[in-house]
Scaffold this motif. Sequence first.
Motif, PDB file in Angstrom:
ATOM      1  N   TYR A  94       0.819  -1.206   0.000  1.00  0.00           N
ATOM      2  CA  TYR A  94       0.000   0.000   0.000  1.00  0.00           C
ATOM      3  C   TYR A  94       0.861   1.268   0.000  1.00  0.00           C
ATOM      4  O   TYR A  94       0.589   2.227  -0.722  1.00  0.00           O
ATOM      5  N   TYR A  95       1.901   1.278   0.798  1.00  0.00           N
ATOM      6  CA  TYR A  95       2.707   2.493   0.898  1.00  0.00           C
ATOM      7  C   TYR A  95       3.581   2.719  -0.323  1.00  0.00           C
ATOM      8  O   TYR A  95       3.996   3.845  -0.588  1.00  0.00           O
ATOM      9  N   ASP A  96       3.853   1.692  -1.093  1.00  0.00           N
ATOM     10  CA  ASP A  96       4.493   1.883  -2.396  1.00  0.00           C
ATOM     11  C   ASP A  96       3.562   2.677  -3.308  1.00  0.00           C
ATOM     12  O   ASP A  96       3.989   3.566  -4.042  1.00  0.00           O
ATOM     13  N   LEU A  97       2.294   2.346  -3.254  1.00  0.00           N
ATOM     14  CA  LEU A  97       1.306   3.056  -4.068  1.00  0.00           C
ATOM     15  C   LEU A  97       1.107   4.488  -3.578  1.00  0.00           C
ATOM     16  O   LEU A  97       0.867   5.390  -4.385  1.00  0.00           O
ATOM     17  N   VAL A  98       1.205   4.706  -2.272  1.00  0.00           N
ATOM     18  CA  VAL A  98       1.115   6.070  -1.735  1.00  0.00           C
ATOM     19  C   VAL A  98       2.256   6.920  -2.292  1.00  0.00           C
ATOM     20  O   VAL A  98       2.042   8.036  -2.772  1.00  0.00           O
ATOM     21  N   LEU A  99       3.482   6.385  -2.247  1.00  0.00           N
ATOM     22  CA  LEU A  99       4.622   7.130  -2.779  1.00  0.00           C
ATOM     23  C   LEU A  99       4.494   7.359  -4.276  1.00  0.00           C
ATOM     24  O   LEU A  99       4.816   8.439  -4.781  1.00  0.00           O
ATOM     25  N   ALA A 100       4.015   6.357  -4.998  1.00  0.00           N
ATOM     26  CA  ALA A 100       3.819   6.521  -6.444  1.00  0.00           C
ATOM     27  C   ALA A 100       2.742   7.559  -6.731  1.00  0.00           C
ATOM     28  O   ALA A 100       2.858   8.341  -7.681  1.00  0.00           O
ATOM     29  N   GLY A 101       1.698   7.602  -5.909  1.00  0.00           N
ATOM     30  CA  GLY A 101       0.638   8.586  -6.087  1.00  0.00           C
ATOM     31  C   GLY A 101       1.125  10.007  -5.845  1.00  0.00           C
ATOM     32  O   GLY A 101       0.732  10.939  -6.556  1.00  0.00           O
ATOM     33  N   ILE A 102       1.999  10.175  -4.851  1.00  0.00           N
ATOM     34  CA  ILE A 102       2.568  11.500  -4.590  1.00  0.00           C
ATOM     35  C   ILE A 102       3.404  11.949  -5.784  1.00  0.00           C
ATOM     36  O   ILE A 102       3.270  13.075  -6.269  1.00  0.00           O
ATOM     37  N   LEU A 103       4.269  11.071  -6.264  1.00  0.00           N
ATOM     38  CA  LEU A 103       5.099  11.403  -7.420  1.00  0.00           C
ATOM     39  C   LEU A 103       4.247  11.699  -8.644  1.00  0.00           C
ATOM     40  O   LEU A 103       4.474  12.689  -9.348  1.00  0.00           O
ATOM     41  N   ALA A 104       3.251  10.857  -8.902  1.00  0.00           N
ATOM     42  CA  ALA A 104       2.406  11.034 -10.084  1.00  0.00           C
ATOM     43  C   ALA A 104       1.644  12.357 -10.029  1.00  0.00           C
ATOM     44  O   ALA A 104       1.518  13.050 -11.050  1.00  0.00           O
ATOM     45  N   SER A 105       1.143  12.720  -8.849  1.00  0.00           N
ATOM     46  CA  SER A 105       0.383  13.973  -8.756  1.00  0.00           C
ATOM     47  C   SER A 105       1.280  15.175  -9.024  1.00  0.00           C
ATOM     48  O   SER A 105       0.870  16.125  -9.708  1.00  0.00           O
ATOM     49  N   MET A 106       2.495  15.147  -8.511  1.00  0.00           N
ATOM     50  CA  MET A 106       3.392  16.285  -8.723  1.00  0.00           C
ATOM     51  C   MET A 106       3.860  16.367 -10.175  1.00  0.00           C
ATOM     52  O   MET A 106       3.921  17.455 -10.759  1.00  0.00           O
ATOM     53  N   VAL A 107       4.169  15.224 -10.780  1.00  0.00           N
ATOM     54  CA  VAL A 107       4.565  15.222 -12.196  1.00  0.00           C
ATOM     55  C   VAL A 107       3.407  15.692 -13.066  1.00  0.00           C
ATOM     56  O   VAL A 107       3.590  16.461 -14.005  1.00  0.00           O
ATOM     57  N   GLY A 163       0.006  19.769  -5.297  1.00  0.00           N
ATOM     58  CA  GLY A 163       0.455  19.639  -3.915  1.00  0.00           C
ATOM     59  C   GLY A 163      -0.698  19.312  -2.978  1.00  0.00           C
ATOM     60  O   GLY A 163      -0.545  18.501  -2.057  1.00  0.00           O
ATOM     61  N   PHE A 164      -1.860  19.914  -3.213  1.00  0.00           N
ATOM     62  CA  PHE A 164      -3.037  19.573  -2.406  1.00  0.00           C
ATOM     63  C   PHE A 164      -3.456  18.120  -2.607  1.00  0.00           C
ATOM     64  O   PHE A 164      -3.853  17.444  -1.660  1.00  0.00           O
ATOM     65  N   VAL A 165      -3.360  17.645  -3.836  1.00  0.00           N
ATOM     66  CA  VAL A 165      -3.665  16.231  -4.099  1.00  0.00           C
ATOM     67  C   VAL A 165      -2.663  15.342  -3.369  1.00  0.00           C
ATOM     68  O   VAL A 165      -3.040  14.336  -2.756  1.00  0.00           O
ATOM     69  N   ALA A 166      -1.376  15.706  -3.407  1.00  0.00           N
ATOM     70  CA  ALA A 166      -0.353  14.926  -2.711  1.00  0.00           C
ATOM     71  C   ALA A 166      -0.596  14.921  -1.202  1.00  0.00           C
ATOM     72  O   ALA A 166      -0.438  13.887  -0.544  1.00  0.00           O
ATOM     73  N   VAL A 167      -1.013  16.058  -0.649  1.00  0.00           N
ATOM     74  CA  VAL A 167      -1.315  16.127   0.783  1.00  0.00           C
ATOM     75  C   VAL A 167      -2.500  15.226   1.124  1.00  0.00           C
ATOM     76  O   VAL A 167      -2.509  14.558   2.163  1.00  0.00           O
ATOM     77  N   ALA A 168      -3.496  15.169   0.247  1.00  0.00           N
ATOM     78  CA  ALA A 168      -4.643  14.280   0.477  1.00  0.00           C
ATOM     79  C   ALA A 168      -4.205  12.811   0.458  1.00  0.00           C
ATOM     80  O   ALA A 168      -4.673  12.008   1.280  1.00  0.00           O
ATOM     81  N   ILE A 169      -3.310  12.463  -0.443  1.00  0.00           N
ATOM     82  CA  ILE A 169      -2.805  11.087  -0.505  1.00  0.00           C
ATOM     83  C   ILE A 169      -2.015  10.762   0.763  1.00  0.00           C
ATOM     84  O   ILE A 169      -2.172   9.684   1.351  1.00  0.00           O
ATOM     85  N   ILE A 170      -1.181  11.696   1.211  1.00  0.00           N
ATOM     86  CA  ILE A 170      -0.415  11.493   2.439  1.00  0.00           C
ATOM     87  C   ILE A 170      -1.360  11.357   3.636  1.00  0.00           C
ATOM     88  O   ILE A 170      -1.175  10.487   4.495  1.00  0.00           O
ATOM     89  N   GLY A 171      -2.375  12.206   3.705  1.00  0.00           N
ATOM     90  CA  GLY A 171      -3.354  12.129   4.793  1.00  0.00           C
ATOM     91  C   GLY A 171      -4.077  10.801   4.827  1.00  0.00           C
ATOM     92  O   GLY A 171      -4.311  10.231   5.901  1.00  0.00           O
ATOM     93  N   HIS A 172      -4.418  10.295   3.651  1.00  0.00           N
ATOM     94  CA  HIS A 172      -5.067   8.978   3.603  1.00  0.00           C
ATOM     95  C   HIS A 172      -4.114   7.898   4.107  1.00  0.00           C
ATOM     96  O   HIS A 172      -4.517   7.011   4.864  1.00  0.00           O
ATOM     97  N   GLY A 173      -2.866   7.987   3.713  1.00  0.00           N
ATOM     98  CA  GLY A 173      -1.888   6.997   4.151  1.00  0.00           C
ATOM     99  C   GLY A 173      -1.600   7.050   5.638  1.00  0.00           C
ATOM    100  O   GLY A 173      -1.266   6.041   6.251  1.00  0.00           O
TER     101      GLY A 173
END
Length: 72
Positions: free
Chosen positions: A7-20, A41-51
Amino acid sequence: MVYTWQYYDLVLAGILASMVLGVGVGYLTTISLTLSVIGAGFVAVAIIGHGLFVNGPVDEPGDLTGEVEALN
């Protein structure tokens, strides 16, 4: 050895994908780069918050009550 995605691999990939994606939107559309990166950045923060808070790294609330051993 076969690696399985966690799951946390996908969280990191989601953060990278949102910023790219935010940078891509900023360069390829009429939306300013600053605005698109801030939105990403707001999308990345939402992904981090979910994680951290929705699907946290503990199995049950009792895991949070254990004492932490000092680092040696």
